[in-house]
Motif scaffolding. Sequence first.
Motif, short mmCIF file in Angstrom:
data_model
loop_
_atom_site.label_atom_id
_atom_site.label_comp_id
_atom_site.label_asym_id
_atom_site.label_seq_id
_atom_site.Cartn_x
_atom_site.Cartn_y
_atom_site.Cartn_z
N LYS A 314 34.70 -0.29 -29.77
CA LYS A 314 33.64 -1.31 -29.95
C LYS A 314 34.60 -2.64 -29.89
N GLU A 315 33.86 -3.67 -29.25
CA GLU A 315 34.44 -5.16 -29.54
C GLU A 315 34.60 -5.60 -31.04
N GLY A 316 35.89 -6.06 -31.38
CA GLY A 316 36.08 -6.25 -32.72
C GLY A 316 36.46 -5.16 -33.49
N GLU A 317 36.64 -4.12 -32.97
CA GLU A 317 37.07 -2.86 -33.64
C GLU A 317 38.47 -2.79 -33.83
N ILE A 318 38.89 -2.11 -34.90
CA ILE A 318 40.23 -1.55 -35.17
C ILE A 318 40.07 -0.02 -35.18
N PHE A 319 40.55 0.53 -34.05
CA PHE A 319 40.37 1.80 -33.74
C PHE A 319 41.94 2.60 -33.57
N GLY A 320 41.92 3.81 -34.34
CA GLY A 320 43.04 4.32 -34.48
C GLY A 320 43.32 5.75 -33.50
N LEU A 321 44.25 5.82 -32.94
CA LEU A 321 44.71 7.18 -32.42
C LEU A 321 45.82 7.83 -33.25
N ALA A 322 45.29 9.01 -33.89
CA ALA A 322 46.16 9.43 -34.82
C ALA A 322 46.60 11.00 -34.45
N GLY A 323 47.71 11.49 -34.77
CA GLY A 323 48.31 12.81 -34.49
C GLY A 323 49.92 12.78 -34.66
N THR A 324 50.33 14.02 -34.56
CA THR A 324 51.72 13.93 -34.51
C THR A 324 52.52 13.77 -33.42
N SER A 325 53.74 13.87 -33.44
CA SER A 325 54.50 13.73 -32.06
C SER A 325 54.12 14.86 -31.07
N GLY A 326 53.65 14.60 -29.72
CA GLY A 326 53.19 15.32 -29.00
C GLY A 326 51.77 15.61 -28.82
N ALA A 327 51.01 14.67 -29.60
CA ALA A 327 49.86 15.01 -29.79
C ALA A 327 49.01 14.60 -28.45
N GLY A 328 49.48 13.36 -27.85
CA GLY A 328 49.05 12.97 -26.57
C GLY A 328 48.58 11.51 -26.70
N LYS A 329 48.74 10.92 -28.09
CA LYS A 329 48.11 9.52 -28.28
C LYS A 329 48.86 8.47 -27.44
N THR A 330 50.16 8.54 -27.53
CA THR A 330 50.66 7.62 -26.61
C THR A 330 50.49 7.46 -25.20
N THR A 331 50.39 8.86 -24.74
CA THR A 331 49.93 8.91 -23.14
C THR A 331 48.60 8.12 -22.90
N THR A 332 47.59 8.51 -23.84
CA THR A 332 46.57 8.02 -24.03
C THR A 332 46.45 6.48 -24.08
N SER A 333 47.27 5.91 -24.66
CA SER A 333 47.17 4.24 -24.90
C SER A 333 47.91 3.82 -23.58
N GLU A 334 48.86 4.29 -22.91
CA GLU A 334 49.42 4.05 -21.85
C GLU A 334 48.41 3.88 -20.55
N ILE A 335 47.57 5.03 -20.83
CA ILE A 335 46.48 4.94 -19.64
C ILE A 335 45.61 4.05 -19.97
N LEU A 336 45.14 3.46 -21.19
CA LEU A 336 44.22 2.68 -21.51
C LEU A 336 45.01 1.02 -20.89
N MET A 337 46.20 1.06 -21.10
CA MET A 337 46.79 -0.32 -20.63
C MET A 337 46.83 -0.32 -19.21
N GLY A 338 46.85 0.79 -18.40
CA GLY A 338 47.14 0.88 -17.00
C GLY A 338 48.47 0.96 -16.56
N ILE A 339 49.20 1.51 -17.75
CA ILE A 339 50.55 1.62 -17.42
C ILE A 339 50.84 3.14 -16.66
N VAL A 340 50.05 4.21 -16.91
CA VAL A 340 50.15 5.62 -16.72
C VAL A 340 48.89 5.77 -15.78
N GLN A 341 48.70 6.16 -14.55
CA GLN A 341 47.81 6.70 -13.78
C GLN A 341 47.09 8.12 -14.29
N PRO A 342 45.86 8.27 -14.61
CA PRO A 342 45.46 9.57 -15.22
C PRO A 342 45.36 10.34 -14.07
#
Length: 537
Positions: A314-342
């Motif tokens: 949501k707009e104005g929200e602080i949203f967290g992607l939680a998980g241990t190493s290898g859970a997929g959270k960093t890849t998800t954030s990179e897709i959100l930023m347009g750095i990685v193509q899904p």
Amino acid sequence: MAVFIEVKDLSLEFDGVKVLKNINLTINEGEVLGILGRSGSGKTVLMHVLRGVEEYEGISGQVIYHLARCEKCGHIEPPSKIGMNCPACEGVLKAFEADFVKLSIHDPHRRDITKRIAIMLQRTFALYGDDMVIANVVNSLTEIGVSTEDAMGKAVDLLEKVQLSHRMMHVARDLSGGEKQRVVLARQLVRDPMLLIADEPTGTLDPRTAQVVHDVIDKAVRDYNMTMVITSHWCDVIEQLADKAIVLEDGAIVSEGSPEKIAKEFMNLVCAVEKKPDVEVGDTLIKVDHLVKKYISVNRGVVYAVNDISFDVKEGEIFGLAGTSGAGKTTTSEILMGIVQPTSGEVKVRVGDEWVDMKKPGPECRGRAVKYMGILHQEYGLYNHRTIIDNLTESIGIDLPYELAVRKAINTLISTGFTEEKAKSILSKMSDEISEGERHRVALAQILMKEPVIIVMDEPTGTMDPITKMEVTKSILKAREKMGDTFVIVSHDMDFLEEICDRVALMRNGKIVDVGAPAAVLSKLTDKERMEAAAGS
């Protein structure tokens, strides 16, 4: 115990701003003084004044070293040696005083004293990176006149003292942070120091590694009969190592006493940040639907980094992607930023009233949204050889008339938690002249200067100590309050996510386990995941 250092009415001013205010302090020979204080409280400045290798224009008061000095050869010893024979010649050690406020840094007496003062800093390892560990210590020995033949044996002895003899053939730059700090200590012990100044020596290390370094420092202080002044954000470090402690707040000593008493008072001073429970968020700003990212591995075949996940932010929200190493959270954030193509699925970002498809490249598609997005990596980097105002303008491609740039920079720094006075005072400083917590806030300000709508933060707390972590929490909440920005925070620091986020998505093996209120979602962590997360943070 003999009085070793007396600090009387010490004040220091930079550009009209007082950074030290009427400091009065006595440090006895052989004593360990602990200094607790938040980022920007004046801890590091006080340590540099005690070290005595810099000269300050806006300084007043006294910093008196009480010493034993041989009039025959000039050898310096702590005050307990007054009346004894000089170890360097056949002279007698006599009482001697030196005031670092009055004496020039070029005065030979002052230089003789500073040669017997050791220093350990948080990030500045001062090593020959391309040389082996043993060579780093040998070089320090030959610099003070030890023959190459004798230096090798002495270097091995010193590396054994700092529990690093098993790394003597390693190249210095390849060592871990904790190992580098122990090499620094070995190099400092070469000079048989009277005083060790340790300024956040383990501030960026994980707790286990930090404990090893603390144990080594503690043993060195006892073995060499050193006096030590140590700063930390970790109360337990001060309780473990110090004989007495002080709290610095806004450049002034606000409390002094036993480490246990001071630690308790300090924690009360920096009590936990409370997030407002009634924050209002807007409409959906980011939509993720059945997102997949797979890779082909020679050894493992098809690997799903992200495996059919859906969520919104949501707009104005602080949203967290939680998980241990290898859970997929960093890849998800990179897709959100347009750095990685899904591989498949949808990621859409709302710009104004229109939805932008982040899978489609080009200035009218993904590029239209990306210019309103900013990312702050864990290993953020400020330009060390540029001032803070340059870091916030020219260095990041912002070209504004100087007066407007300064005004915008000050307002942006205020939005990350600086006071107006503090924001103005740091603009002309280099990044290594401010504290770790302040550097992190400046790095966030760098992102905010470009006026993003969405900010992605990758492991923003890393291995931070609790106080710096709390300052980061405050800066994010303040920025959200002032700017109305939306934050997506990627982290394995579950306590941090629970404290700061409005909602959290818990990821495991590329999938989302649950999305919702932080406490409820994070309660679904397994014991193994909790242990891995704790070890990682």
